[in-house]
Design a protein around this motif. Structure first.
Motif, mmCIF file in Angstrom:
data_model
loop_
_atom_site.group_PDB
_atom_site.id
_atom_site.type_symbol
_atom_site.label_atom_id
_atom_site.label_comp_id
_atom_site.label_asym_id
_atom_site.label_seq_id
_atom_site.Cartn_x
_atom_site.Cartn_y
_atom_site.Cartn_z
ATOM 1 N N THR A 77 76.961 26.113 -34.822
ATOM 2 C CA THR A 77 75.762 25.742 -34.463
ATOM 3 C C THR A 77 74.713 26.749 -34.714
ATOM 4 O O THR A 77 73.497 26.153 -34.728
ATOM 5 N N ILE A 78 74.747 27.663 -34.604
ATOM 6 C CA ILE A 78 73.913 29.053 -34.727
ATOM 7 C C ILE A 78 74.012 29.904 -35.897
ATOM 8 O O ILE A 78 73.123 29.881 -36.775
ATOM 9 N N PRO B 225 74.216 27.684 -39.577
ATOM 10 C CA PRO B 225 73.129 27.127 -39.992
ATOM 11 C C PRO B 225 71.911 28.246 -40.044
ATOM 12 O O PRO B 225 71.166 28.183 -41.342
ATOM 13 N N LEU B 226 71.912 29.218 -39.566
ATOM 14 C CA LEU B 226 70.794 30.353 -39.723
ATOM 15 C C LEU B 226 71.129 30.892 -41.076
ATOM 16 O O LEU B 226 70.246 31.735 -41.569
ATOM 17 N N GLU C 248 62.424 30.924 -40.730
ATOM 18 C CA GLU C 248 62.389 31.937 -39.675
ATOM 19 C C GLU C 248 61.009 31.999 -39.158
ATOM 20 O O GLU C 248 60.773 32.035 -38.026
ATOM 21 N N VAL D 275 63.967 24.469 -41.191
ATOM 22 C CA VAL D 275 65.264 24.790 -41.997
ATOM 23 C C VAL D 275 65.632 23.835 -42.980
ATOM 24 O O VAL D 275 65.139 22.639 -43.250
ATOM 25 N N PHE E 296 66.365 28.507 -30.013
ATOM 26 C CA PHE E 296 66.923 28.596 -31.481
ATOM 27 C C PHE E 296 65.882 28.289 -32.227
ATOM 28 O O PHE E 296 65.266 26.983 -32.439
ATOM 29 N N PRO E 297 65.548 29.116 -33.442
ATOM 30 C CA PRO E 297 64.535 28.871 -34.435
ATOM 31 C C PRO E 297 64.672 27.639 -35.473
ATOM 32 O O PRO E 297 63.803 27.026 -35.829
ATOM 33 N N HIS E 298 66.026 27.304 -35.805
ATOM 34 C CA HIS E 298 66.206 26.052 -36.302
ATOM 35 C C HIS E 298 66.350 24.751 -35.704
ATOM 36 O O HIS E 298 66.790 24.079 -36.494
ATOM 37 N N LYS E 299 65.909 24.654 -34.549
ATOM 38 C CA LYS E 299 66.250 23.449 -33.837
ATOM 39 C C LYS E 299 64.751 23.158 -33.202
ATOM 40 O O LYS E 299 64.113 24.198 -32.743
ATOM 41 N N TYR F 61 70.680 21.335 -25.895
ATOM 42 C CA TYR F 61 71.766 22.285 -26.429
ATOM 43 C C TYR F 61 73.029 22.348 -25.382
ATOM 44 O O TYR F 61 74.140 22.305 -25.358
ATOM 45 N N TRP G 110 58.321 22.774 -33.329
ATOM 46 C CA TRP G 110 59.569 23.825 -33.463
ATOM 47 C C TRP G 110 58.951 25.069 -32.763
ATOM 48 O O TRP G 110 57.932 25.132 -32.309
ATOM 49 N N ARG H 286 58.826 28.167 -33.251
ATOM 50 C CA ARG H 286 57.743 29.122 -33.531
ATOM 51 C C ARG H 286 56.233 28.563 -33.558
ATOM 52 O O ARG H 286 55.455 29.535 -33.620
#
Lengths: 223, 208
Positions: free
Chosen positions: A129-130, A133-134, A217, A222, B88-91, B99, B129, B131
């Motif tokens: 999950t981390i 994907p990153l 980022e 994403v 978490f930057p992608h969530k 989570y 997001w 950010r």
């Protein structure tokens, strides 16, 4: 042409899990012999492709250890088959893919993994999950680069599986063959144009994916 | 007693050591920067292994080198609010909040998503997001994410650092409400005396 795409696609799909595993090991695990593994992974990048092809021939030939295993256990041979061409292409593409994926794994903030653990995620779930994907932008960029490299493979392929129309005659080998025949300048030009278009497209796509990864980022999106 | 901590670890040339017991409310670990306060929290959380000693919370041993006990972080049921929110930057905010909630066994959860968002005033942020959040917003989301994972105690590492005074007040109010309304034991790290005077029930001063 279609054969080249098929060989390149199979090569990349087959090499991707291996490349990810190698990239992860090289990025995350400190062990003696790491430099040796790093060197071995990069070998196809610096070795003359003919040598790589010859080594494959030794290993997968009728009397080679890997070749004997495949024919005894599965009753198949890669020699002079398109599957052999895909194997040669995969090995040649591996270093580029490992490099791209490794960079993106190293760029993942490990403190985010720690945060996931404190929230109740097991190491495997944290990875899925981390970490995964990153590092996805690098994985995709690596796959595109690897695909371009696979399609362009010549030396190892022609040494290992020869030049058989419809079976192992990939785009570069077709260009080479056409060059041997007088009066086929148009055919050569056409094939070369296809090669330029494919390679350029791959480089632009991989650059786009890498950039999109960096943007992700920064602004939090994403792929 | 909520916390019983007696741990030490060598980091380079120095030894980080701490021995304390802490009860209800907020226990502040106070001391100058660089003395190893964050290391102590990461050892309690299970992200860094002490060289030796013992950590217990509410009578349950989390770490004991002599007894060979070392629970992994995901089994310790701690809520850790990191100094740098660490979302978490992608969530999106919603997925960040859920989570730990989704991973917690239902009987361990004691706060719902609706309760958390209204408690922290972060309902309008759910589709954003990380950010795009301001420092104070990110801090509140990080606190919500920790609370929703159903923790038995909370670790807070300088939760007010690098915030302007209005934001500091806002987060301090949230922390006081966690202390008084939720009654969750909190181990709180800070180098700011005023902050600690206002919040802490017990102060542990770390010296050199």
């Amino acid at each position: 042409m279609l054969l080249s795409l098929k060989i390149g696609g199979v090569a990349v799909l087959g090499a991707l899990p291996v490349a990810f595993l190698l990239a992860w090991i090289l990025a995350r695990i400190r062990f003696p012999g790491r430099f040796l593994l790093d060197g071995l992974v990069h070998l196809p990048l610096v070795l003359p492709p003919v040598v790589t092809g010859w080594l494959l021939l030794i290993a997968f030939g009728a009397h080679g250890p890997a070749g004997r295993f495949l024919s005894d256990v599965f009753g198949i041979s890669l020699l002079f088959r398109w599957t052999g061409a895909a194997l040669a292409a995969a090995i040649m593409a591996l270093p580029l893919m490992v490099r791209a994926i490794r960079l993106s794994i190293e760029a993942v903030d490990r403190r985010l993994e720690g945060a996931a653990r404190t929230l109740g995620a097991s190491p495997l779930r944290t990875f899925l999950t981390i970490t995964l994907p990153l590092s996805m932008p690098g994985v995709l960029a690596g796959a595109v680069l690897g695909f371009a490299r696979s399609i362009g493979e010549f030396g190892a392929t022609i040494t290992f599986v020869s030049n058989i129309p419809g079976e192992t005659r990939t785009l570069p080998i077709a260009i080479y063959s056409a060059l041997q025949i007088p009066g086929s300048e148009h055919a050569v030009a056409r094939l070369a144009l296809i090669a330029v278009a494919l390679s350029l497209g791959a480089v632009i796509l991989s650059e786009f994916l890498a950039r999109r990864g960096r943007n992700a980022e920064r602004i939090g999106h994403v792929l | 007693m909520s916390f019983e901590v007696d741990i030490h670890r060598r980091v380079g040339e120095r030894t980080i050591a701490a021995r304390f017991e802490a009860g209800e409310g907020i226990t502040a670990l106070f001391g100058p920067s660089g003395i190893g306060k964050t290391s102590i929290l990461t050892m309690i959380a299970g992200l860094l292994r002490p060289d030796g000693g013992r950590i217990a919370v509410n009578g349950q041993t989390l770490f004991d080198d002599e007894a060979g006990i070392d629970l992994p972080p995901e089994k310790r049921r701690i809520g850790y609010v990191f100094q740098d929110a660490r979302l978490f930057p992608h969530k999106r905010v919603r997925a960040n909040l859920l989570y730990g909630y989704d991973l917690a066994p239902p009987e361990a959860r004691w706060m719902s998503m609706d309760e958390a968002t209204s408690f922290l005033g972060i309902a309008p942020l759910l589709d954003r997001w990380p950010r795009s959040l301001s420092g104070g917003e990110a801090r509140r989301v990080a606190i919500g994410r920790a609370l929703l994972s159903g923790p038995r105690f909370l670790l807070m590492d300088e939760p007010l650092s690098s915030l302007d005074s209005a934001r500091r007040d806002e987060i301090m109010t949230v922390i006081e409400r966690i202390r008084d309304e939720v009654k969750l034991p909190i181990l709180y790290v800070s180098h700011d005396r005023d902050e600690i005077d206002r919040l802490a029930n017990t102060v542990i001063t770390l010296g050199t």
